[in-house]
Design a protein around this motif. Structure first.
Motif, PDB file in Angstrom:
ATOM      1  N   VAL A   1     -15.822   3.921  97.923  1.00 31.42           N
ATOM      2  CA  VAL A   1     -15.410   2.988  96.865  1.00 31.42           C
ATOM      3  C   VAL A   1     -14.834   3.771  95.686  1.00 31.42           C
ATOM      4  O   VAL A   1     -13.792   3.398  95.141  1.00 31.42           O
ATOM      5  N   ASP A   2     -15.467   4.864  95.308  1.00 33.91           N
ATOM      6  CA  ASP A   2     -14.979   5.651  94.169  1.00 33.91           C
ATOM      7  C   ASP A   2     -13.588   6.218  94.421  1.00 33.91           C
ATOM      8  O   ASP A   2     -12.748   6.240  93.513  1.00 33.91           O
ATOM      9  N   ALA A   3     -13.327   6.684  95.632  1.00 32.41           N
ATOM     10  CA  ALA A   3     -12.008   7.227  95.954  1.00 32.41           C
ATOM     11  C   ALA A   3     -10.940   6.131  95.903  1.00 32.41           C
ATOM     12  O   ALA A   3      -9.841   6.345  95.372  1.00 32.41           O
ATOM     13  N   VAL A   4     -11.262   4.963  96.435  1.00 33.62           N
ATOM     14  CA  VAL A   4     -10.315   3.844  96.393  1.00 33.62           C
ATOM     15  C   VAL A   4     -10.101   3.408  94.944  1.00 33.62           C
ATOM     16  O   VAL A   4      -8.971   3.159  94.525  1.00 33.62           O
ATOM     17  N   LYS A   5     -11.188   3.343  94.161  1.00 32.62           N
ATOM     18  CA  LYS A   5     -11.086   2.974  92.742  1.00 32.62           C
ATOM     19  C   LYS A   5     -10.130   3.901  92.004  1.00 32.62           C
ATOM     20  O   LYS A   5      -9.326   3.443  91.183  1.00 32.62           O
ATOM     21  N   ALA A   6     -10.209   5.180  92.270  1.00 35.04           N
ATOM     22  CA  ALA A   6      -9.335   6.146  91.597  1.00 35.04           C
ATOM     23  C   ALA A   6      -7.868   5.860  91.905  1.00 35.04           C
ATOM     24  O   ALA A   6      -7.019   5.891  91.003  1.00 35.04           O
ATOM     25  N   ILE A   7      -7.570   5.533  93.148  1.00 31.31           N
ATOM     26  CA  ILE A   7      -6.181   5.247  93.518  1.00 31.31           C
ATOM     27  C   ILE A   7      -5.730   3.909  92.945  1.00 31.31           C
ATOM     28  O   ILE A   7      -4.625   3.792  92.424  1.00 31.31           O
ATOM     29  N   VAL A   8      -6.589   2.896  93.019  1.00 30.05           N
ATOM     30  CA  VAL A   8      -6.232   1.587  92.458  1.00 30.05           C
ATOM     31  C   VAL A   8      -6.008   1.717  90.946  1.00 30.05           C
ATOM     32  O   VAL A   8      -5.044   1.187  90.400  1.00 30.05           O
ATOM     33  N   THR A   9      -6.871   2.450  90.288  1.00 26.45           N
ATOM     34  CA  THR A   9      -6.786   2.609  88.837  1.00 26.45           C
ATOM     35  C   THR A   9      -5.549   3.392  88.423  1.00 26.45           C
ATOM     36  O   THR A   9      -4.776   2.939  87.563  1.00 26.45           O
ATOM     37  N   ASN A  10      -5.342   4.552  89.030  1.00 31.30           N
ATOM     38  CA  ASN A  10      -4.300   5.479  88.574  1.00 31.30           C
ATOM     39  C   ASN A  10      -3.038   5.495  89.413  1.00 31.30           C
ATOM     40  O   ASN A  10      -2.050   6.113  89.027  1.00 31.30           O
ATOM     41  N   GLY A  11      -3.077   4.845  90.567  1.00 30.82           N
ATOM     42  CA  GLY A  11      -1.932   4.849  91.454  1.00 30.82           C
ATOM     43  C   GLY A  11      -1.792   6.170  92.177  1.00 30.82           C
ATOM     44  O   GLY A  11      -2.479   7.147  91.874  1.00 30.82           O
ATOM     45  N   LYS A  12      -0.911   6.187  93.153  1.00 23.90           N
ATOM     46  CA  LYS A  12      -0.568   7.401  93.892  1.00 23.90           C
ATOM     47  C   LYS A  12       0.747   7.079  94.581  1.00 23.90           C
ATOM     48  O   LYS A  12       0.793   6.234  95.467  1.00 23.90           O
TER      49      LYS A  12
ATOM     50  N   ALA B   1      -3.676  -1.217  83.992  1.00 21.99           N
ATOM     51  CA  ALA B   1      -3.183  -2.081  82.922  1.00 21.99           C
ATOM     52  C   ALA B   1      -3.214  -3.561  83.302  1.00 21.99           C
ATOM     53  O   ALA B   1      -3.205  -4.422  82.426  1.00 21.99           O
ATOM     54  N   SER B   2      -3.273  -3.849  84.594  1.00 17.16           N
ATOM     55  CA  SER B   2      -3.204  -5.254  85.011  1.00 17.16           C
ATOM     56  C   SER B   2      -4.516  -5.806  85.584  1.00 17.16           C
ATOM     57  O   SER B   2      -4.665  -7.021  85.689  1.00 17.16           O
ATOM     58  N   LEU B   3      -5.445  -4.934  85.949  1.00 17.01           N
ATOM     59  CA  LEU B   3      -6.745  -5.375  86.454  1.00 17.01           C
ATOM     60  C   LEU B   3      -7.837  -4.789  85.570  1.00 17.01           C
ATOM     61  O   LEU B   3      -7.718  -3.654  85.113  1.00 17.01           O
ATOM     62  N   ASP B   4      -8.896  -5.560  85.350  1.00 18.26           N
ATOM     63  CA  ASP B   4     -10.009  -5.015  84.565  1.00 18.26           C
ATOM     64  C   ASP B   4     -10.928  -4.207  85.488  1.00 18.26           C
ATOM     65  O   ASP B   4     -10.752  -4.186  86.709  1.00 18.26           O
ATOM     66  N   GLU B   5     -11.892  -3.520  84.892  1.00 17.92           N
ATOM     67  CA  GLU B   5     -12.774  -2.641  85.656  1.00 17.92           C
ATOM     68  C   GLU B   5     -13.539  -3.372  86.751  1.00 17.92           C
ATOM     69  O   GLU B   5     -13.715  -2.845  87.855  1.00 17.92           O
ATOM     70  N   LYS B   6     -14.008  -4.588  86.460  1.00 15.68           N
ATOM     71  CA  LYS B   6     -14.742  -5.366  87.472  1.00 15.68           C
ATOM     72  C   LYS B   6     -13.841  -5.712  88.650  1.00 15.68           C
ATOM     73  O   LYS B   6     -14.263  -5.664  89.797  1.00 15.68           O
ATOM     74  N   GLN B   7     -12.591  -6.071  88.375  1.00 16.52           N
ATOM     75  CA  GLN B   7     -11.662  -6.400  89.450  1.00 16.52           C
ATOM     76  C   GLN B   7     -11.354  -5.165  90.297  1.00 16.52           C
ATOM     77  O   GLN B   7     -11.297  -5.253  91.520  1.00 16.52           O
ATOM     78  N   ILE B   8     -11.161  -4.027  89.634  1.00 17.43           N
ATOM     79  CA  ILE B   8     -10.890  -2.786  90.362  1.00 17.43           C
ATOM     80  C   ILE B   8     -12.088  -2.408  91.221  1.00 17.43           C
ATOM     81  O   ILE B   8     -11.941  -2.047  92.396  1.00 17.43           O
ATOM     82  N   GLU B   9     -13.269  -2.504  90.661  1.00 18.25           N
ATOM     83  CA  GLU B   9     -14.495  -2.202  91.410  1.00 18.25           C
ATOM     84  C   GLU B   9     -14.634  -3.135  92.617  1.00 18.25           C
ATOM     85  O   GLU B   9     -14.891  -2.685  93.734  1.00 18.25           O
ATOM     86  N   SER B  10     -14.443  -4.421  92.394  1.00 16.14           N
ATOM     87  CA  SER B  10     -14.653  -5.375  93.487  1.00 16.14           C
ATOM     88  C   SER B  10     -13.586  -5.258  94.567  1.00 16.14           C
ATOM     89  O   SER B  10     -13.896  -5.330  95.755  1.00 16.14           O
ATOM     90  N   VAL B  11     -12.328  -5.043  94.191  1.00 13.45           N
ATOM     91  CA  VAL B  11     -11.281  -4.927  95.210  1.00 13.45           C
ATOM     92  C   VAL B  11     -11.433  -3.609  95.978  1.00 13.45           C
ATOM     93  O   VAL B  11     -11.160  -3.557  97.178  1.00 13.45           O
ATOM     94  N   SER B  12     -11.918  -2.583  95.324  1.00  8.72           N
ATOM     95  CA  SER B  12     -12.159  -1.299  96.008  1.00  8.72           C
ATOM     96  C   SER B  12     -13.285  -1.440  97.025  1.00  8.72           C
ATOM     97  O   SER B  12     -13.168  -0.957  98.164  1.00  8.72           O
ATOM     98  N   ALA B  13     -14.361  -2.106  96.634  1.00  3.89           N
ATOM     99  CA  ALA B  13     -15.463  -2.368  97.562  1.00  3.89           C
ATOM    100  C   ALA B  13     -14.991  -3.249  98.711  1.00  3.89           C
ATOM    101  O   ALA B  13     -15.382  -3.049  99.870  1.00  3.89           O
ATOM    102  N   TYR B  14     -14.133  -4.210  98.411  1.00  8.12           N
ATOM    103  CA  TYR B  14     -13.570  -5.102  99.428  1.00  8.12           C
ATOM    104  C   TYR B  14     -12.773  -4.300 100.461  1.00  8.12           C
ATOM    105  O   TYR B  14     -12.894  -4.538 101.666  1.00  8.12           O
TER     106      TYR B  14
END
Length: 105
Positions: free
Chosen positions: A63-74, A82-95
């Motif tokens: 989840v942490d690795a996916v969160k990093a990519i979702v947050t910062n892009g690659k 800028a478009s998703l809040d932390e809870k959304q990033i956390e939940s979509v990464s876990a998803y």
């Protein structure tokens, strides 16, 4: 006693109202990710899908690795900080990790 039951009911009702307004991880994925990653694929780079074996191979199977990519892009994936809040990033990464474990079924 009646007053505390009323307050507890009011609190639960308010919590349910807030929760019902929340967007699910599936909805976040469908809105922001599915155009490139539908069904766990990757239209930009078919060698780097969201399938479990690919996530493992590419070192992003947590989840942490996916969160990093979702947050910062690659590149070519954009950052979503800028478009998703932390809870959304956390939940979509876990998803993503959950769906990868299920084979995106």
């Amino acid at each position: 006693m009646k007053k505390s039951v009323f307050l507890a009911t009011l609190t639960l009702t308010a919590s349910a109202a807030v929760f019902s307004g929340a967007v699910s991880a599936n909805e976040v994925f469908d809105k922001n990710c599915a155009s490139c990653h539908k069904g766990g694929g990757n239209i930009m780079n078919p060698a780097k899908t969201l399938m479990k074996d690919s996530l493992d191979k590419n070192g992003v199977a947590t989840v942490d690795a996916v969160k990093a990519i979702v947050t910062n892009g690659k590149a070519p994936m954009p950052a979503f900080k800028a478009s998703l809040d932390e809870k959304q990033i956390e939940s979509v990464s876990a998803y993503v990790i959950e769906q990868a474990g299920k084979g995106w079924k």
